[in-house]
Every structure is written in structure tokens, then in C-alpha cells.
Design a protein around this motif. Structure first.
Motif, mmCIF file in Angstrom:
data_model
loop_
_atom_site.group_PDB
_atom_site.id
_atom_site.type_symbol
_atom_site.label_atom_id
_atom_site.label_comp_id
_atom_site.label_asym_id
_atom_site.label_seq_id
_atom_site.Cartn_x
_atom_site.Cartn_y
_atom_site.Cartn_z
ATOM 1 N N UNK A 116 7.314 23.078 19.280
ATOM 2 C CA UNK A 116 6.876 22.276 20.431
ATOM 3 C C UNK A 116 5.959 21.139 20.013
ATOM 4 N N UNK A 117 5.217 21.326 18.925
ATOM 5 C CA UNK A 117 4.320 20.256 18.470
ATOM 6 C C UNK A 117 5.087 19.041 17.978
ATOM 7 N N UNK A 118 6.373 19.206 17.698
ATOM 8 C CA UNK A 118 7.178 18.079 17.249
ATOM 9 C C UNK A 118 7.395 17.059 18.360
ATOM 10 N N UNK A 119 7.170 17.464 19.615
ATOM 11 C CA UNK A 119 7.368 16.543 20.729
ATOM 12 C C UNK A 119 6.289 15.466 20.788
ATOM 13 N N UNK A 120 5.141 15.720 20.142
ATOM 14 C CA UNK A 120 4.053 14.752 20.163
ATOM 15 C C UNK A 120 4.202 13.774 18.994
ATOM 16 N N UNK A 121 4.054 12.485 19.234
ATOM 17 C CA UNK A 121 4.130 11.521 18.130
ATOM 18 C C UNK A 121 2.999 11.726 17.138
ATOM 19 N N UNK A 122 3.299 11.490 15.867
ATOM 20 C CA UNK A 122 2.312 11.737 14.822
ATOM 21 C C UNK A 122 1.077 10.857 14.950
ATOM 22 N N UNK A 123 1.226 9.699 15.604
ATOM 23 C CA UNK A 123 0.089 8.789 15.729
ATOM 24 C C UNK A 123 -1.030 9.395 16.578
ATOM 25 N N UNK A 124 -0.699 10.396 17.422
ATOM 26 C CA UNK A 124 -1.701 11.059 18.251
ATOM 27 C C UNK A 124 -2.728 11.785 17.385
ATOM 28 N N UNK A 127 -6.692 10.082 14.757
ATOM 29 C CA UNK A 127 -8.149 10.121 14.908
ATOM 30 C C UNK A 127 -8.722 11.494 14.560
ATOM 31 N N UNK A 128 -8.208 12.596 15.144
ATOM 32 C CA UNK A 128 -8.764 13.909 14.746
ATOM 33 C C UNK A 128 -8.530 14.218 13.266
ATOM 34 N N UNK A 129 -7.382 13.783 12.718
ATOM 35 C CA UNK A 129 -7.129 14.022 11.303
ATOM 36 C C UNK A 129 -8.109 13.257 10.429
ATOM 37 N N UNK A 130 -8.419 12.042 10.818
ATOM 38 C CA UNK A 130 -9.392 11.263 10.054
ATOM 39 C C UNK A 130 -10.780 11.912 10.118
ATOM 40 N N UNK A 131 -11.144 12.448 11.283
ATOM 41 C CA UNK A 131 -12.433 13.138 11.413
ATOM 42 C C UNK A 131 -12.509 14.335 10.452
ATOM 43 N N UNK A 148 -2.733 16.725 4.012
ATOM 44 C CA UNK A 148 -2.399 16.776 5.443
ATOM 45 C C UNK A 148 -0.922 16.988 5.775
ATOM 46 N N UNK A 149 -0.024 16.472 4.961
ATOM 47 C CA UNK A 149 1.396 16.621 5.282
ATOM 48 C C UNK A 149 2.068 17.801 4.618
ATOM 49 N N UNK A 150 1.293 18.796 4.178
ATOM 50 C CA UNK A 150 1.859 19.897 3.394
ATOM 51 C C UNK A 150 2.743 20.826 4.218
ATOM 52 N N UNK A 151 2.487 20.940 5.500
ATOM 53 C CA UNK A 151 3.218 21.915 6.328
ATOM 54 C C UNK A 151 3.958 21.203 7.447
ATOM 55 N N UNK A 152 4.935 20.385 7.071
ATOM 56 C CA UNK A 152 5.725 19.690 8.080
ATOM 57 C C UNK A 152 6.596 20.658 8.867
ATOM 58 N N UNK A 153 6.516 20.602 10.183
ATOM 59 C CA UNK A 153 7.239 21.554 11.033
ATOM 60 C C UNK A 153 8.743 21.387 10.867
ATOM 61 N N UNK A 154 9.205 20.146 10.812
ATOM 62 C CA UNK A 154 10.649 19.933 10.682
ATOM 63 C C UNK A 154 11.177 20.511 9.372
ATOM 64 N N UNK A 209 5.739 8.126 -0.501
ATOM 65 C CA UNK A 209 5.728 6.865 -1.249
ATOM 66 C C UNK A 209 5.695 5.670 -0.302
ATOM 67 N N UNK A 210 6.450 5.743 0.793
ATOM 68 C CA UNK A 210 6.575 4.607 1.710
ATOM 69 C C UNK A 210 5.532 4.596 2.823
ATOM 70 N N UNK A 211 4.694 5.618 2.904
ATOM 71 C CA UNK A 211 3.718 5.686 3.983
ATOM 72 C C UNK A 211 2.771 4.489 3.921
ATOM 73 N N UNK A 212 2.585 3.848 5.066
ATOM 74 C CA UNK A 212 1.750 2.650 5.111
ATOM 75 C C UNK A 212 0.526 2.824 6.009
ATOM 76 N N UNK A 213 0.720 3.381 7.203
ATOM 77 C CA UNK A 213 -0.360 3.435 8.189
ATOM 78 C C UNK A 213 -1.513 4.320 7.724
#
Length: 279
Positions: A116-124, A127-131, A148-154, A209-213
Motif C-alpha cells: 500500500x505504501x507504493x501508492x504514495x509518490x516517493x517525493x512525499x 523531508x522526513x527522510x532528510x530529517x 535509504x533505498x535498501x528495502x524497495x517494496x517493488x 547512478x541516475x538519481x538526481x533529486x
């Protein structure tokens, strides 16, 4: 019947050819632009091929690079992408094994909650991840990109679906011989899931490798940046330098291009989401 099949194949081939042209032509144009001089690009109208092929853009990037340390960016991206890929493979394979093979209370509810967490866009989560990263003291470090990206749900879902095609009788036979759960995972499940793990590794490495934001947010030290956010510095503060930027972009895509060439057969194998068990 044969005429209908031939017509369908011609239509499909034409459609795929048009898509290939749409995708490939801009890439080729970007590559040949990197061999144009800045003066030629600015003064002459649109011309696909350079009048004079030059290497000044690559020389400026690779030699005169005091303000744009391309080698540092490249090394940082390689360390981050490889480390992140290894960590993802460990976490995802173990998680998928637990959700598919082990029995524990609330397993299905927890798995569906993760989906269900996949329904939320990653940009949400930015801010909490940066904190969290700031509290851990990981700002401006490689850990901010690796962990941070170690446990991708997909990825967990993909590997779990692949594992579900492996007969449960393999586990039962191993347990009769005294094998533990970890032994079953290491000697039976893991070898059979190699095709899908190759695909997860391919997607993870390419995405990292391609991550920019995200690296643009957590890095402000030029020497510690990965190559993708570092390329934005090639645009200059007051003017853009398209030919220099195209040269940097071409250098940046080389590792992922080589990776796709070697891993494409595993990508095709995994699309059936089948373990390919015979007998």
C-alpha cells in the motif's frame, strides 16, 4: 490467415521502428553534439553532424577540471551504486524469502501494508527522510545514498513473486535432510532466483547512478557529489554550455550502457516471473 499474420507483423515492426527512432535519435544527437565546438553550436543553425569534429569538450572535462572534478564524481557514483546494489540484494532477497517461505503472525497483513505504501509518490518522503539523515549525521556522506533505498517494496514484491514459482517440495525435502531455513535459502532458493536478482541489481544500479533529486539535496560539497547532480554545474552560473554538458552526459551513461549489454539476457529471463525449474 498468413496474410493477416504478415500484416500484423508489418504493423508491429513499423510501430516499434518509429518508437526506436524517437528514442535513439535524441541520444545520437546528444553524442555528436559533444564533438562540436561551443562556437559552432552557438553560431550555426541546427545541423545534425558537426562540421569540425573536436575533442575540446572532453579535454576540458578530463584535464582542465579544477571546478568540475569529473573523476571524483565518477568514483563517488561507482562506490555509491555498487554498495547500494549489494545492500539491496541482501535485504530484498532475505525479505522476499521471509514473506514467501516463512510462517509468522501477521505476515500477509504486513506485506499488503508495504504494498500500500507504493501508492504514495516517493517525493512525499523527502523531508522526513532528510530529517532522519540529518539526525544520523549522514548529510554530505555516501551513507545518505546507500542506505535509504535498501528495502524497495517493488523489488521485494518482484522477488517474492518469483520465489513463489519454486516448488515448496524442495524446502520439504531439504528439511527432511536436516537443513535449516537459512541453508534452504542459501543453497536452494538463492541459486534459483538468480535471474530476477540480476534484474533487481540492474535496476538498482541504474536508478542509483541516475538519481538526481536526492543527491542534489543531501550533497553540497562538490568533491563528494555523484556524477549526475555534478553535471548541473557544467551549465555555468550565468550561461549554459550545451556541448560541455553533452560530453559529461555521454561519459555518465557509459557504465549503465555497458551493464545493460551484459545483463540483457537476465532481464528477458525474469519477465516470465518463473524460476525455470525443470523436471
Amino acid at each position: 490467415m498468413r496474410k493477416n499474420k504478415l500484416g500484423s507483423r508489418i504493423i508491429a515492426f513499423t510501430f516499434l521502428l518509429i518508437l526506436a527512432i524517437i528514442w535513439v535519435v535524441p541520444l545520437i544527437w546528444g553524442i555528436v553534439t559533444s564533438f562540436k565546438s561551443e562556437a559552432e553550436f552557438s553560431t550555426i543553425g541546427f545541423k545534425f553532424l558537426p562540421i569540425n569534429w573536436v575533442l575540446t569538450n572532453y579535454t576540458e572535462l578530463l584535464v582542465n577540471n579544477a571546478s568540475t572534478p569529473l573523476f571524483h564524481w565518477f568514483a563517488n557514483s561507482m562506490i555509491i551504486s555498487v554498495s547500494n546494489t549489494v545492500l539491496v540484494l541482501i535485504v530484498v532477497s532475505l525479505s522476499a524469502f521471509a514473506y514467501d517461505r516463512l510462517q509468522f503472525k501477521g505476515k500477509n497483513a504486513l506485506f499488503y501494508f508495504l504494498l500500500a505504501t507504493m501508492m504514495f509518490p516517493s517525493v512525499v518522503n523527502i523531508i522526513p527522510l532528510y530529517k532522519i539523515i540529518d539526525l544520523l549525521g549522514w548529510v554530505n556522506t555516501k551513507w545518505a545514498m546507500i542506505v535509504p533505498g535498501a528495502a524497495g517494496v517493488f523489488n521485494i514484491f518482484l522477488v517474492r513473486q518469483f520465489m513463489s514459482n519454486i516448488p515448496i517440495s524442495f524446502d520439504e525435502a531439504a528439511r527432511m535432510d536436516g537443513a535449516s531455513d537459512f541453508t534452504i535459502f542459501r543453497k536452494i532458493i538463492l541459486p534459483l532466483t538468480k535471474p530476477v536478482l540480476y534484474v533487481v541489481a540492474l535496476f538498482t544500479f541504474t536508478g542509483s547512478w541516475n538519481d538526481f533529486l536526492w543527491p542534489s539535496i543531501v550533497f553540497n560539497d562538490i568533491d563528494k557529489m555523484p556524477i549526475t547532480p555534478g553535471l548541473q554545474l557544467l551549465q555555468g552560473m550565468y550561461q549554459s554550455q550545451p556541448t560541455l554538458l553533452m560530453a559529461g552526459a555521454f561519459i555518465a551513461i557509459v557504465p549503465t550502457f555497458i551493464l545493460y549489454l551484459f545483463a540483457q539476457k537476465y532481464f528477458l529471463q525474469s519477465m516470465s516471473l518463473s524460476a525455470g525449474v525443470k523436471g
